[in-house]
Design a protein around this motif. Sequence first.
Motif, PDB file in Angstrom:
ATOM      1  N   LEU A  34       0.834  -1.199   0.000  1.00 50.00           N
ATOM      2  CA  LEU A  34       0.000   0.000   0.000  1.00 50.00           C
ATOM      3  C   LEU A  34       0.867   1.247   0.000  1.00 50.00           C
ATOM      4  O   LEU A  34       2.028   1.204   0.394  1.00 50.00           O
ATOM      5  CB  LEU A  34      -0.870   0.039   1.262  1.00 50.00           C
ATOM      6  CG  LEU A  34      -1.900  -1.057   1.448  1.00 50.00           C
ATOM      7  CD1 LEU A  34      -2.460  -1.016   2.854  1.00 50.00           C
ATOM      8  CD2 LEU A  34      -3.026  -0.901   0.438  1.00 50.00           C
ATOM      9  N   ARG A  38      -3.154   5.331   0.991  1.00 51.24           N
ATOM     10  CA  ARG A  38      -4.154   4.254   0.954  1.00 51.24           C
ATOM     11  C   ARG A  38      -4.283   3.588   2.316  1.00 51.24           C
ATOM     12  O   ARG A  38      -5.381   3.228   2.735  1.00 51.24           O
ATOM     13  CB  ARG A  38      -3.791   3.223  -0.111  1.00 51.24           C
ATOM     14  CG  ARG A  38      -4.064   3.722  -1.510  1.00 51.24           C
ATOM     15  CD  ARG A  38      -3.753   2.673  -2.549  1.00 51.24           C
ATOM     16  NE  ARG A  38      -4.062   3.151  -3.884  1.00 51.24           N
ATOM     17  CZ  ARG A  38      -3.902   2.450  -4.972  1.00 51.24           C
ATOM     18  NH1 ARG A  38      -3.428   1.216  -4.910  1.00 51.24           N
ATOM     19  NH2 ARG A  38      -4.204   2.957  -6.150  1.00 51.24           N
ATOM     20  N   LEU A  42      -7.696   3.264   4.503  1.00 52.84           N
ATOM     21  CA  LEU A  42      -8.204   1.987   5.017  1.00 52.84           C
ATOM     22  C   LEU A  42      -8.417   2.049   6.521  1.00 52.84           C
ATOM     23  O   LEU A  42      -9.419   1.539   7.038  1.00 52.84           O
ATOM     24  CB  LEU A  42      -7.236   0.847   4.691  1.00 52.84           C
ATOM     25  CG  LEU A  42      -7.189   0.375   3.245  1.00 52.84           C
ATOM     26  CD1 LEU A  42      -6.130  -0.719   3.085  1.00 52.84           C
ATOM     27  CD2 LEU A  42      -8.545  -0.124   2.777  1.00 52.84           C
ATOM     28  N   LEU A  70      -7.773   7.840  -4.798  1.00 50.82           N
ATOM     29  CA  LEU A  70      -7.405   6.788  -3.844  1.00 50.82           C
ATOM     30  C   LEU A  70      -8.463   5.691  -3.805  1.00 50.82           C
ATOM     31  O   LEU A  70      -8.142   4.500  -3.818  1.00 50.82           O
ATOM     32  CB  LEU A  70      -7.231   7.376  -2.434  1.00 50.82           C
ATOM     33  CG  LEU A  70      -6.027   8.257  -2.191  1.00 50.82           C
ATOM     34  CD1 LEU A  70      -6.126   8.924  -0.817  1.00 50.82           C
ATOM     35  CD2 LEU A  70      -4.755   7.439  -2.285  1.00 50.82           C
ATOM     36  N   LEU A  74      -8.229   1.637  -4.760  1.00 51.15           N
ATOM     37  CA  LEU A  74      -8.597   0.596  -3.798  1.00 51.15           C
ATOM     38  C   LEU A  74      -9.742  -0.262  -4.325  1.00 51.15           C
ATOM     39  O   LEU A  74      -9.774  -1.473  -4.102  1.00 51.15           O
ATOM     40  CB  LEU A  74      -8.959   1.216  -2.445  1.00 51.15           C
ATOM     41  CG  LEU A  74      -7.796   1.798  -1.652  1.00 51.15           C
ATOM     42  CD1 LEU A  74      -8.310   2.557  -0.431  1.00 51.15           C
ATOM     43  CD2 LEU A  74      -6.828   0.699  -1.231  1.00 51.15           C
ATOM     44  N   GLU A  75     -10.669   0.372  -5.031  1.00 52.68           N
ATOM     45  CA  GLU A  75     -11.795  -0.379  -5.595  1.00 52.68           C
ATOM     46  C   GLU A  75     -11.306  -1.338  -6.690  1.00 52.68           C
ATOM     47  O   GLU A  75     -11.728  -2.496  -6.745  1.00 52.68           O
ATOM     48  CB  GLU A  75     -12.841   0.594  -6.153  1.00 52.68           C
ATOM     49  CG  GLU A  75     -14.170  -0.057  -6.459  1.00 52.68           C
ATOM     50  CD  GLU A  75     -15.240   0.977  -6.731  1.00 52.68           C
ATOM     51  OE1 GLU A  75     -16.369   0.778  -6.242  1.00 52.68           O
ATOM     52  OE2 GLU A  75     -14.963   1.980  -7.429  1.00 52.68           O
ATOM     53  N   ASN A  77      -8.497  -2.745  -6.824  1.00 55.05           N
ATOM     54  CA  ASN A  77      -7.778  -3.832  -6.150  1.00 55.05           C
ATOM     55  C   ASN A  77      -8.679  -4.688  -5.266  1.00 55.05           C
ATOM     56  O   ASN A  77      -8.183  -5.558  -4.549  1.00 55.05           O
ATOM     57  CB  ASN A  77      -6.626  -3.277  -5.313  1.00 55.05           C
ATOM     58  CG  ASN A  77      -5.535  -2.686  -6.169  1.00 55.05           C
ATOM     59  OD1 ASN A  77      -5.383  -3.037  -7.337  1.00 55.05           O
ATOM     60  ND2 ASN A  77      -4.785  -1.759  -5.602  1.00 55.05           N
ATOM     61  N   MET A  79     -10.422  -3.793  -2.638  1.00 52.87           N
ATOM     62  CA  MET A  79     -10.280  -3.477  -1.221  1.00 52.87           C
ATOM     63  C   MET A  79     -11.505  -2.784  -0.624  1.00 52.87           C
ATOM     64  O   MET A  79     -11.770  -2.910   0.558  1.00 52.87           O
ATOM     65  CB  MET A  79      -9.054  -2.590  -1.000  1.00 52.87           C
ATOM     66  CG  MET A  79      -7.756  -3.155  -1.549  1.00 52.87           C
ATOM     67  SD  MET A  79      -7.170  -4.553  -0.626  1.00 52.87           S
ATOM     68  CE  MET A  79      -6.454  -3.749   0.760  1.00 52.87           C
ATOM     69  N   ILE A  80     -12.207  -2.030  -1.453  1.00 55.19           N
ATOM     70  CA  ILE A  80     -13.389  -1.305  -0.976  1.00 55.19           C
ATOM     71  C   ILE A  80     -14.508  -1.454  -1.987  1.00 55.19           C
ATOM     72  O   ILE A  80     -14.290  -1.825  -3.134  1.00 55.19           O
ATOM     73  CB  ILE A  80     -13.113   0.201  -0.751  1.00 55.19           C
ATOM     74  CG1 ILE A  80     -12.664   0.884  -2.051  1.00 55.19           C
ATOM     75  CG2 ILE A  80     -12.099   0.434   0.350  1.00 55.19           C
ATOM     76  CD1 ILE A  80     -13.447   2.096  -2.396  1.00 55.19           C
ATOM     77  N   LEU A  96     -15.266  -1.561   3.477  1.00 51.85           N
ATOM     78  CA  LEU A  96     -14.121  -2.437   3.252  1.00 51.85           C
ATOM     79  C   LEU A  96     -14.602  -3.813   2.822  1.00 51.85           C
ATOM     80  O   LEU A  96     -15.627  -4.296   3.303  1.00 51.85           O
ATOM     81  CB  LEU A  96     -13.299  -2.606   4.533  1.00 51.85           C
ATOM     82  CG  LEU A  96     -12.639  -1.375   5.112  1.00 51.85           C
ATOM     83  CD1 LEU A  96     -11.886  -1.733   6.392  1.00 51.85           C
ATOM     84  CD2 LEU A  96     -11.705  -0.732   4.116  1.00 51.85           C
ATOM     85  N   ALA A 100      -9.646  -6.386   2.635  1.00 54.37           N
ATOM     86  CA  ALA A 100      -9.157  -5.110   3.163  1.00 54.37           C
ATOM     87  C   ALA A 100      -9.325  -5.025   4.662  1.00 54.37           C
ATOM     88  O   ALA A 100      -8.501  -4.430   5.356  1.00 54.37           O
ATOM     89  CB  ALA A 100      -9.890  -3.961   2.489  1.00 54.37           C
TER      90      ALA A 100
END
Length: 149
Positions: A34, A38, A42, A70, A74-75, A77, A79-80, A96, A100
Motif C-alpha cells: 500500500l 491508501r 483503510l 485513492l 482501492l476499488e 484492487n 479493497m473497498i 471495506l 481489506a
Amino acid sequence: MDLAPLQAAFTAELAAVNRKLRALVDERARDMGLTLSRARLLMEVAKEDGPIQSDLAGLLDIEQPTLVRLLDGLERNGMIERRAVEGDRRARRVFLTETARAQAQDILNFLAELRAGILQGIAPEELEAALGVLRRTSRNIAAGRSVAP
C-alpha cells in the motif's frame, strides 16, 4: 533558555518526530503493498465502516478529487466498495471488503505496537501535558496564528 530558541527547538523536534513517524508507517504500508495514503484511508474506514465519501476527505484532510483517485485504486484492487446513500444519489458510502478488513486490522495492530514502543517510559502525566501543548499548537495554526503580523 530564551523563548525564541526554545520555540525553534520545539518546532524542529516536532517536525523531525513527524517525519520519522511517517517514515515508519510508510515503510509498513509499503511492506503490505500500500501507499501511506491508501493505508490511512483503510484505517479510517476500518474505524467506522460505511462513512460517506465526502466526510472521508475531511477526516484525511485531503481534497475530494484526491480521495476519489485513492478510492478508485482501492476499488480496482478489490479493497473497498462504494454504495449509494439512500435519498442522495450523489453521496456514496465506503465499505471495506473482507480482504481489506484483515489488512486494515494488521495496520491498526502495527500502529498500536508502534505507539507502545515509541512512548515507552513516558508517564501518563507527561503525555497529557504534551497532548495539551500539541492541541493548543493545532488550534493556533487553525486560527491563522501561524503567520506573524
